[in-house]
Scaffold this motif. Structure first.
Motif, PDB file in Angstrom:
ATOM      1  N   GLU A 118      13.085-107.157  30.915  1.00 55.59           N
ATOM      2  CA  GLU A 118      14.499-107.131  30.857  1.00 55.59           C
ATOM      3  C   GLU A 118      15.058-105.836  30.358  1.00 55.59           C
ATOM      4  O   GLU A 118      14.184-105.018  29.475  1.00 55.59           O
ATOM      5  CB  GLU A 118      15.159-108.067  29.776  1.00 55.59           C
ATOM      6  N   ILE A 119      15.943-105.277  31.100  1.00 58.28           N
ATOM      7  CA  ILE A 119      16.242-103.768  30.662  1.00 58.28           C
ATOM      8  C   ILE A 119      17.624-104.052  29.880  1.00 58.28           C
ATOM      9  O   ILE A 119      18.607-104.843  30.060  1.00 58.28           O
ATOM     10  CB  ILE A 119      16.817-103.077  31.853  1.00 58.28           C
ATOM     11  N   TYR A 120      17.813-103.477  28.617  1.00 58.84           N
ATOM     12  CA  TYR A 120      19.128-103.329  27.645  1.00 58.84           C
ATOM     13  C   TYR A 120      19.482-102.064  27.722  1.00 58.84           C
ATOM     14  O   TYR A 120      19.037-101.053  27.728  1.00 58.84           O
ATOM     15  CB  TYR A 120      18.687-103.879  26.542  1.00 58.84           C
ATOM     16  N   ARG A 121      21.022-102.099  27.265  1.00 58.59           N
ATOM     17  CA  ARG A 121      21.586-100.963  27.054  1.00 58.59           C
ATOM     18  C   ARG A 121      22.107-100.859  25.402  1.00 58.59           C
ATOM     19  O   ARG A 121      22.379-101.971  25.268  1.00 58.59           O
ATOM     20  CB  ARG A 121      23.004-100.525  27.876  1.00 58.59           C
ATOM     21  N   ALA A 122      21.958 -99.806  25.016  1.00 59.08           N
ATOM     22  CA  ALA A 122      22.146 -99.748  23.305  1.00 59.08           C
ATOM     23  C   ALA A 122      23.932-100.264  23.087  1.00 59.08           C
ATOM     24  O   ALA A 122      24.632 -99.968  23.908  1.00 59.08           O
ATOM     25  CB  ALA A 122      22.161 -98.358  22.748  1.00 59.08           C
ATOM     26  N   GLY A 123      23.626-101.105  22.341  1.00 54.82           N
ATOM     27  CA  GLY A 123      25.023-101.609  21.705  1.00 54.82           C
ATOM     28  C   GLY A 123      25.446-102.866  22.616  1.00 54.82           C
ATOM     29  O   GLY A 123      26.378-103.378  22.399  1.00 54.82           O
ATOM     30  N   LYS A 124      24.504-103.346  23.693  1.00 60.97           N
ATOM     31  CA  LYS A 124      24.966-104.533  24.248  1.00 60.97           C
ATOM     32  C   LYS A 124      23.786-105.592  23.962  1.00 60.97           C
ATOM     33  O   LYS A 124      22.706-105.286  23.789  1.00 60.97           O
ATOM     34  CB  LYS A 124      24.698-104.315  25.815  1.00 60.97           C
ATOM     35  N   GLN A 125      24.203-106.899  23.853  1.00 60.60           N
ATOM     36  CA  GLN A 125      23.530-107.909  23.550  1.00 60.60           C
ATOM     37  C   GLN A 125      22.801-108.496  24.705  1.00 60.60           C
ATOM     38  O   GLN A 125      21.739-108.907  24.657  1.00 60.60           O
ATOM     39  CB  GLN A 125      24.249-109.224  22.853  1.00 60.60           C
TER      40      GLN A 125
ATOM     41  N   ARG B 234      17.099-107.929  34.986  1.00 63.10           N
ATOM     42  CA  ARG B 234      15.937-108.675  34.398  1.00 63.10           C
ATOM     43  C   ARG B 234      14.961-108.717  35.865  1.00 63.10           C
ATOM     44  O   ARG B 234      15.452-108.917  36.844  1.00 63.10           O
ATOM     45  CB  ARG B 234      16.272-109.676  33.573  1.00 63.10           C
ATOM     46  N   SER B 235      13.610-109.019  35.650  1.00 62.09           N
ATOM     47  CA  SER B 235      12.764-109.240  36.811  1.00 62.09           C
ATOM     48  C   SER B 235      13.135-110.586  37.368  1.00 62.09           C
ATOM     49  O   SER B 235      13.611-111.663  36.767  1.00 62.09           O
ATOM     50  CB  SER B 235      11.726-109.301  36.372  1.00 62.09           C
ATOM     51  N   ALA B 236      13.386-110.675  38.646  1.00 57.37           N
ATOM     52  CA  ALA B 236      13.727-111.870  39.391  1.00 57.37           C
ATOM     53  C   ALA B 236      12.291-112.924  39.101  1.00 57.37           C
ATOM     54  O   ALA B 236      12.474-114.120  39.375  1.00 57.37           O
ATOM     55  CB  ALA B 236      14.061-111.612  40.690  1.00 57.37           C
ATOM     56  N   ILE B 237      11.157-112.256  39.444  1.00 61.34           N
ATOM     57  CA  ILE B 237      10.066-113.057  39.356  1.00 61.34           C
ATOM     58  C   ILE B 237       9.259-113.138  37.790  1.00 61.34           C
ATOM     59  O   ILE B 237       9.760-112.328  37.000  1.00 61.34           O
ATOM     60  CB  ILE B 237       9.182-112.524  40.182  1.00 61.34           C
TER      61      ILE B 237
ATOM     62  N   GLU C   8       1.105-106.790  33.074  1.00 62.66           N
ATOM     63  CA  GLU C   8       1.648-106.488  34.406  1.00 62.66           C
ATOM     64  C   GLU C   8       3.282-106.469  34.252  1.00 62.66           C
ATOM     65  O   GLU C   8       3.854-105.847  35.088  1.00 62.66           O
ATOM     66  CB  GLU C   8       1.334-107.811  35.181  1.00 62.66           C
ATOM     67  N   ALA C   9       3.737-107.456  33.492  1.00 61.04           N
ATOM     68  CA  ALA C   9       5.261-107.248  33.078  1.00 61.04           C
ATOM     69  C   ALA C   9       5.754-105.771  32.600  1.00 61.04           C
ATOM     70  O   ALA C   9       6.585-105.079  33.137  1.00 61.04           O
ATOM     71  CB  ALA C   9       5.743-108.466  32.247  1.00 61.04           C
ATOM     72  N   ILE C  10       5.010-105.329  31.748  1.00 66.95           N
ATOM     73  CA  ILE C  10       5.024-103.834  31.328  1.00 66.95           C
ATOM     74  C   ILE C  10       4.942-102.829  32.278  1.00 66.95           C
ATOM     75  O   ILE C  10       5.965-102.046  32.406  1.00 66.95           O
ATOM     76  CB  ILE C  10       4.142-103.720  30.208  1.00 66.95           C
ATOM     77  N   LYS C  11       4.070-102.974  33.171  1.00 64.00           N
ATOM     78  CA  LYS C  11       3.985-102.027  34.348  1.00 64.00           C
ATOM     79  C   LYS C  11       5.140-102.278  35.338  1.00 64.00           C
ATOM     80  O   LYS C  11       5.789-100.946  35.453  1.00 64.00           O
ATOM     81  CB  LYS C  11       2.516-102.239  35.015  1.00 64.00           C
ATOM     82  N   GLU C  12       5.550-103.300  35.607  1.00 65.78           N
ATOM     83  CA  GLU C  12       6.448-103.531  36.575  1.00 65.78           C
ATOM     84  C   GLU C  12       7.881-102.935  35.829  1.00 65.78           C
ATOM     85  O   GLU C  12       9.051-102.412  36.522  1.00 65.78           O
ATOM     86  CB  GLU C  12       6.715-104.879  37.118  1.00 65.78           C
ATOM     87  N   GLY C  13       8.034-103.442  34.493  1.00 66.38           N
ATOM     88  CA  GLY C  13       9.271-103.140  33.787  1.00 66.38           C
ATOM     89  C   GLY C  13       9.523-101.534  33.706  1.00 66.38           C
ATOM     90  O   GLY C  13      10.680-101.164  33.833  1.00 66.38           O
ATOM     91  N   LYS C  14       8.402-100.781  33.581  1.00 67.22           N
ATOM     92  CA  LYS C  14       8.506 -99.268  33.494  1.00 67.22           C
ATOM     93  C   LYS C  14       9.010 -98.911  34.739  1.00 67.22           C
ATOM     94  O   LYS C  14       9.694 -97.895  34.840  1.00 67.22           O
ATOM     95  CB  LYS C  14       7.216 -98.787  33.160  1.00 67.22           C
ATOM     96  N   LYS C  15       8.455 -99.191  35.968  1.00 62.11           N
ATOM     97  CA  LYS C  15       9.143 -98.714  37.392  1.00 62.11           C
ATOM     98  C   LYS C  15      10.325 -99.315  37.453  1.00 62.11           C
ATOM     99  O   LYS C  15      11.094 -98.275  38.197  1.00 62.11           O
ATOM    100  CB  LYS C  15       8.050 -99.698  38.122  1.00 62.11           C
ATOM    101  N   ALA C  16      10.908-100.485  36.983  1.00 61.79           N
ATOM    102  CA  ALA C  16      12.125-100.823  37.221  1.00 61.79           C
ATOM    103  C   ALA C  16      13.184-100.184  36.623  1.00 61.79           C
ATOM    104  O   ALA C  16      14.292 -99.649  36.893  1.00 61.79           O
ATOM    105  CB  ALA C  16      12.479-102.481  36.808  1.00 61.79           C
ATOM    106  N   LEU C  17      12.825 -99.678  35.272  1.00 64.27           N
ATOM    107  CA  LEU C  17      13.514 -98.765  34.270  1.00 64.27           C
ATOM    108  C   LEU C  17      14.038 -97.456  35.139  1.00 64.27           C
ATOM    109  O   LEU C  17      14.807 -96.770  34.990  1.00 64.27           O
ATOM    110  CB  LEU C  17      13.106 -98.893  32.904  1.00 64.27           C
ATOM    111  N   ALA C  18      12.720 -96.851  35.444  1.00 64.49           N
ATOM    112  CA  ALA C  18      12.619 -95.478  36.022  1.00 64.49           C
ATOM    113  C   ALA C  18      13.612 -95.634  37.465  1.00 64.49           C
ATOM    114  O   ALA C  18      14.348 -94.756  37.527  1.00 64.49           O
ATOM    115  CB  ALA C  18      11.275 -95.137  36.350  1.00 64.49           C
ATOM    116  N   LEU C  19      13.279 -96.518  38.127  1.00 65.55           N
ATOM    117  CA  LEU C  19      14.291 -96.625  39.068  1.00 65.55           C
ATOM    118  C   LEU C  19      15.716 -96.771  39.060  1.00 65.55           C
ATOM    119  O   LEU C  19      16.528 -95.985  39.459  1.00 65.55           O
ATOM    120  CB  LEU C  19      13.966 -97.614  40.026  1.00 65.55           C
ATOM    121  N   MET C  20      15.894 -97.654  38.087  1.00 65.14           N
ATOM    122  CA  MET C  20      17.482 -97.699  37.691  1.00 65.14           C
ATOM    123  C   MET C  20      17.987 -96.546  37.097  1.00 65.14           C
ATOM    124  O   MET C  20      18.992 -95.929  37.490  1.00 65.14           O
ATOM    125  CB  MET C  20      17.571 -98.788  36.793  1.00 65.14           C
TER     126      MET C  20
END
Length: 67
Positions: free
Chosen positions: A27-34, A39-42, A49-61
């Motif tokens: 899940e990706i969060y922005r500072a100050g937001k609850q 978040r991953s669809a799967i 594995e989730a960490i690896k894909e989360g890093k990719k998703a954050l970089a892409l975003m």
């Protein structure tokens, strides 16, 4: 209302949100937001594995925000 984009305001976390064998999601969060802004669809079988894909998703975003 214009907000300046600051990449350091964003981070991702991995949480156990499901049942085994696929219990993990990022899940990706922005500072100050609850609530998460994305978040991953799967679900993933391992936290690693989730960490690896989360890093990719954050970089892409972040790349999309800068472009």
């Amino acid at each position: 209302m214009s907000e300046e984009f600051d990449p350091t305001d964003y981070s991702f976390v991995v949480k156990r949100r499901g049942n085994p064998p696929k219990a993990w999601r990022w899940e990706i969060y922005r500072a100050g937001k609850q609530d998460s802004v994305e978040r991953s669809a799967i679900f993933f079988e391992s936290m690693t594995e989730a960490i690896k894909e989360g890093k990719k998703a954050l970089a892409l975003m972040l790349a999309k925000q800068v472009a």
